[in-house]
Design an enzyme around this catalytic site. Structure first.
Site, PDB file in Angstrom:
ATOM      1  N   TRP A   1      -0.534   0.353   0.324  1.00  0.00           N
ATOM      2  CA  TRP A   1      -1.210   0.608  -0.738  1.00  0.00           C
ATOM      3  C   TRP A   1      -2.161   1.543  -0.355  1.00  0.00           C
ATOM      4  O   TRP A   1      -2.723   1.818   0.520  1.00  0.00           O
ATOM      5  CB  TRP A   1      -1.869  -0.757  -0.942  1.00  0.00           C
ATOM      6  CG  TRP A   1      -2.993  -0.742  -2.194  1.00  0.00           C
ATOM      7  CD1 TRP A   1      -2.910  -0.227  -3.061  1.00  0.00           C
ATOM      8  CD2 TRP A   1      -4.312  -1.314  -1.738  1.00  0.00           C
ATOM      9  NE1 TRP A   1      -4.035  -0.928  -3.847  1.00  0.00           N
ATOM     10  CE2 TRP A   1      -5.024  -1.396  -3.353  1.00  0.00           C
ATOM     11  CE3 TRP A   1      -5.236  -1.979  -0.811  1.00  0.00           C
ATOM     12  CZ2 TRP A   1      -6.118  -1.936  -3.440  1.00  0.00           C
ATOM     13  CZ3 TRP A   1      -6.381  -2.429  -1.056  1.00  0.00           C
ATOM     14  CH2 TRP A   1      -6.927  -2.272  -2.270  1.00  0.00           C
TER      15      TRP A   1
ATOM     16  N   ASP B   1      -2.405  -8.534   5.168  1.00  0.00           N
ATOM     17  CA  ASP B   1      -2.866  -8.583   3.865  1.00  0.00           C
ATOM     18  C   ASP B   1      -2.120  -9.483   2.804  1.00  0.00           C
ATOM     19  O   ASP B   1      -0.911  -9.055   2.794  1.00  0.00           O
ATOM     20  CB  ASP B   1      -3.135  -7.059   3.372  1.00  0.00           C
ATOM     21  CG  ASP B   1      -3.862  -6.918   1.941  1.00  0.00           C
ATOM     22  OD1 ASP B   1      -3.710  -5.627   1.646  1.00  0.00           O
ATOM     23  OD2 ASP B   1      -4.209  -7.783   1.289  1.00  0.00           O
TER      24      ASP B   1
ATOM     25  N   LYS C   1      -4.228 -11.598  -8.458  1.00  0.00           N
ATOM     26  CA  LYS C   1      -3.052 -11.579  -9.173  1.00  0.00           C
ATOM     27  C   LYS C   1      -2.500 -12.895  -9.359  1.00  0.00           C
ATOM     28  O   LYS C   1      -2.182 -13.413 -10.602  1.00  0.00           O
ATOM     29  CB  LYS C   1      -1.842 -11.036  -8.357  1.00  0.00           C
ATOM     30  CG  LYS C   1      -2.021  -9.534  -8.397  1.00  0.00           C
ATOM     31  CD  LYS C   1      -3.077  -8.672  -7.702  1.00  0.00           C
ATOM     32  CE  LYS C   1      -2.756  -7.184  -7.760  1.00  0.00           C
ATOM     33  NZ  LYS C   1      -3.836  -6.754  -6.482  1.00  0.00           N
TER      34      LYS C   1
END
Lengths: 428, 449
Positions: B173, B254, B290
């Protein structure tokens, strides 16, 4: 709790004692060298208060508004705004700079409804994580783009100011502010420090209701400060955490900022809605920097966003929705103005009551400063030892610098408080 | 250098020369110090350049500007329904209505956040019965979604492990690098994506983790790797854990998609739990952006599994000390939503249901996309990597030029690394997308893979 069977099989094998696992458990922690942090001086007070079983206990520590029953308050305008939000709007990411509407309204509050700077789009502004977040963004911006700069911080100030600029790695200096003998402003000392600082220094100024002293310059004094800033080309960074909350009138509380703007300064400003809208835990605020022109404002804003992106990506939406709904709706805004005045008036009333109580108890000391000071806090002038006595003997909780959060004072406890203060301060 | 900067300033200042009248005669040592003969209102921010546009957000902006009916936005990492609308989970609406009725106050949270949330989030991640929780060995702080959690951890690493490096996957990311850069933590990359197989370069990954100095931090995606969608298998996770243990590295997870990858909250946490079970000390960053659709509420947590409760307390206290000058205390709204949803068995069950539906929709479009590609592409290329990838994203293997072709010719918006967000794809659009991918792959200029 379904797991793929192959993974389950592997986990069964792993649970059986293995040399690696056993060794891992026997290892010393990698965090052996991490010392326990000291307790936060302000928040530690509330913790101690909560732990106290005494029915008489009084919390005049943390700076959060309480009503006359000592209860936290959610403003009616906020409840209405939330009613309109609940379950309706989706929670898509805000732009990196935050809610445009919230920023627009915040700038109007700080710079003036009809500000030419807003019209000319000269203000770089982003939504920030309340006042703390706004200050931190500015401090990081200073470090990155003005690496030779430092920050002059008043003595005393909100303790977290020191943490913020320190963690941002911007060197700090202090300037004279509070005059202990008079419990007021050491104006001469202040002006000397302004004059003696190198040209082009950065100063942190509390726009109104100085925290922790409650001591603000008069309008005349602000004008002189502004003039001297011009001569020295100093940069004024305003921390405005109490707009509306100090006098009850947001326009009046922004007076210092307006004076500086009239005098042609390019300012920075941190705004918070924690107190004046009671949005504490929502972390709603705004950082603005007045720039030379629109192009520069766009560039500066883009860089503020770059700083925010690796810190939290984009700011939380809920508080900003509440703020923009309220400030955009004339009826709600009008209700807010009424409610914020109500809060300010209650505090002003309690200041009067505390002072009158002390005077009628026959205290020989001067307590003028209680009503001269403004905003949430009163710098009582009490020593740490006296404060300790208040806590130990009377179950009254406040920070050891003698700061009283007037928001914690009620008609129900003001007499008790006055009596206790009198007892620990009276000369034999 | 200084004089040319001054000259530049004078040149640029042409239009305001009449206004300020005093630009001439200014020298500038660097961005910060302005030496002047007299005090003038020259901006200190003269030297502040325009920041580059964000590579991901720029995609959405370009999409908005496109007037073509066929346009498709596969850039955004945000879930969309089959009708390509944003989705607020029903269980979240319920929670908010409940919160409104309860009328709770908005007082400051403690620096570490809402206690009910911290308890719920740790239990969700490690499993409610996990011994590390019972033993009090986990320091958990509510923080500003995944980014905020990563940043707190990064700041902690900088302060307490100033010699250490963080190993991040190649690719990862985009914001990971920004976070460690701004926190001044050095980083290097370990091999991850293999363009030849459009899969995991496992040997390269292990070799690079092995080669790093002992005591490095290894950033791992718990599930649904972003941007590739390629996750290690359970066997591969075991080997990764082995090498990390051998090297005394610190695993740093993560976890931004728990529940969103497979549809099962527990399954998606199995990589983290595997490491914890080995008795390792572990950092884990969580996000509810999310999986609960709480994007803009900024709700997440940083968890540090420590060897003893006493260590956990110390670590927690220092994380708080880092958070205080960043934002003082975290925002309350999102935390309350999570605590309400996870704390109520009915709502928790409903959430798991909605979670499965969202993950299910993504799996369906994956399948349809694969089917369309296989049916339409006559070249014999193997598109099955799409089915092996997991989560919101798919790394198509398209290069930048080919990705540009997707946008310029087909009005399909994606990031230039070839990543598409399946969350922004509907079943109805799969065939169109397949046509575009096949065309870009075979006919788009540039080196095909």
């Amino acid at each position: 709790m379904a797991m793929s069977s192959s993974l389950a099989a592997i986990r069964r094998r792993a649970v059986a004692p293995s040399p690696l696992a056993a060794r891992a458990r026997a290892m010393a922690s990698l965090f052996g060298h991490v010392e326990p942090a000291p307790k936060d001086p302000i928040l530690g007070v509330t913790e101690a208060f909560l732990a106290d079983p005494s029915p008489d206990k009084v919390n005049v520590g943390v700076g959060a508004y309480r009503d006359d029953n000592g209860k936290p308050v959610v403003l009616d305008c906020v409840r209405e705004a939330e009613r309109r939000i609940a379950g309706n709007l989706n929670m898509e990411y805000l732009p990196m700079g935050g809610s445009i509407k919230m920023i627009e309204e915040s700038l109007k509050l700080a710079y003036g409804e009809d500000s030419e700077f807003i019209k000319d789009k000269r203000i770089a502004a982003v939504q920030a994580l309340s006042g703390t977040g706004a200050c931190r963004l500015f401090a990081d911006f200073q470090r990155r783009f003005l690496p030779d700069s430092q920050i002059y911080i008043p003595t005393p100030t909100w303790s977290n100011h020191h943490n913020i600029w320190r963690d941002a790695q911007v060197p700090q200096r202090t300037f004279t502010y509070y005059h202990p003998e008079s419990r007021g402003l050491d104006f001469a000392g202040l002006m000397d420090d302004i004059k003696n600082a190198p040209n082009g220094s950065f100063f942190l100024l509390h726009a109104c209701a100085h925290n922790p002293t409650g001591v603000d310059p008069t309008e005349e004094q602000w004008r002189e400060i502004s003039y001297q800033f011009k001569v020295k080309n100093h940069f004024p960074f305003f921390d405005m955490a109490y707009q509306g909350f100090a006098s009850g009138d947001p326009e009046r509380d922004a007076r210092a900022i307006r004076i500086f703007l009239e005098d042609g300064h390019q300012i920075g400003c941190a705004q918070s809605y924690a107190k004046n809208m009671g949005l504490y835990g929502q972390r709603a605020g705004c950082l603005s920097i007045l720039c030379e022109d629109e192009m520069q404002a766009v560039a500066v804003k883009s860089q503020l966003q770059q700083i925010a992106r690796p810190m939290y990506s984009n700011p939380p939406v809920h508080g900003s929705l509440v703020v923009s709904i309220i400030l955009n709706d004339p009826e709600l805004k009008s209700l807010w103005l009424k409610e914020v005045k109500g809060m300010a008036d209650r505090i002003i009333g309690m200041r009067k009551a505390l002072r009158e109580n002390l005077e009628s108890l026959g205290s020989h000391l001067s307590w003028d400063h209680i009503t001269n000071q403004i905003g949430m806090f009163c710098y009582s002038g009490m020593t740490p030892e006296q404060v300790d006595r208040l806590t130990n003997e009377y179950h009254i909780y406040m920070t050891r610098n003698g700061r009283i959060s007037m928001a914690g004072v009620t008609t129900g406890n003001v007499a008790y408080l006055a009596n206790a203060i009198h007892e620990v301060t009276k000369t034999k | 250098m200084a004089s040319s900067a001054a000259a530049f300033a004078v040149l640029r200042g042409g239009k305001s020369e009449a206004r300020a009248g005093c630009r001439v005669g200014i020298t500038r040592k660097n961005f910060g110090r302005v030496m002047m003969a007299l005090a003038v209102d020259v901006s200190r921010f003269e030297g502040v350049p325009m920041a580059p546009p964000d590579p991901i957000l720029g995609v959405s902006e370009a999409f908005k500007a496109d007037k073509n009916d066929l346009k498709l936005n596969l850039g955004v990492g945000a879930y969309r329904t089959e009708e390509l609308q944003p989705y607020v989970l029903n269980v979240v609406k319920k929670a908010e209505t409940l919160m409104l009725e309860k009328g709770e106050n908005k007082e400051y949270l403690p620096i570490e956040g809402l206690a009910a949330f911290n308890k719920a989030t740790a239990e969700l991640l490690f499993g409610a019965d996990n011994p590390v929780l019972k033993q009090g060995r986990v320091a958990t702080l509510q923080s500003l979604s995944g980014t905020g959690s990563l940043r707190l951890a990064a700041a902690f690493i900088q302060r307490y492990f100033p010699e250490a490096k963080v190993l991040i996957s190649s690719p990862t990311w985009g914001n990971h690098k920004n976070i460690f850069n701004d926190a001044r933590v050095p980083w290097s990359e370990y091999r991850y994506y293999d363009p030849k197989t459009v899969g995991l370069d496992f040997e390269g990954m292990i070799a690079d983790i092995q080669a790093a100095p002992d005591g490095s931090f290894v950033l791992l995606h718990g599930c649904a790797h972003n941007p590739t969608g390629i996750d290690p298998t359970p066997e591969q996770w075991e080997k990764i854990a082995d090498v990390i243990q051998e090297k005394k590295h610190m695993p740093f997870f993560d976890v931004a998609y728990q529940g969103f990858a497979s549809g099962s909250l527990d399954e998606d946490a199995s990589s983290v739990r595997l490491f914890v079970e080995r008795g390792l000390e572990v950092f884990v960053a969580q996000s509810y952006s999310k999986n609960l659709g709480l994007y803009a509420e900024r709700i997440g947590a940083i968890n540090v599994v420590c060897s003893t409760p006493e260590v956990a307390n110390r670590v927690k206290s220092q994380l708080k000390r880092l958070a205080r000058p960043m934002y003082s205390n975290p925002p309350i709204h999102g935390a309350r939503i999570v605590a309400n949803v996870v704390g109520d068995p009915t709502m928790f069950g409903e959430w798991k249901q909605e979670m499965e539906e969202m993950a299910g929709r993504i799996k369906n479009v994956r399948q349809k996309l694969y089917d369309s590609l296989s049916a339409k592409d006559k070249s014999g290329k193997d598109w099955s990597f799409i089915l092996r990838q997991i989560g919101m994203f798919s790394y198509t293997g398209l290069n930048k030029t080919q990705s540009d072709n997707m946008t310029d010719k087909w009005h399909i918006y994606m990031t230039k690394d070839g990543r598409i967000s399946l969350a922004g794809l509907s079943l109805a659009k799969c065939e169109y997308l397949a046509d575009a991918i096949i065309d870009s792959f075979h006919n788009g200029l540039g080196t095909a893979k």
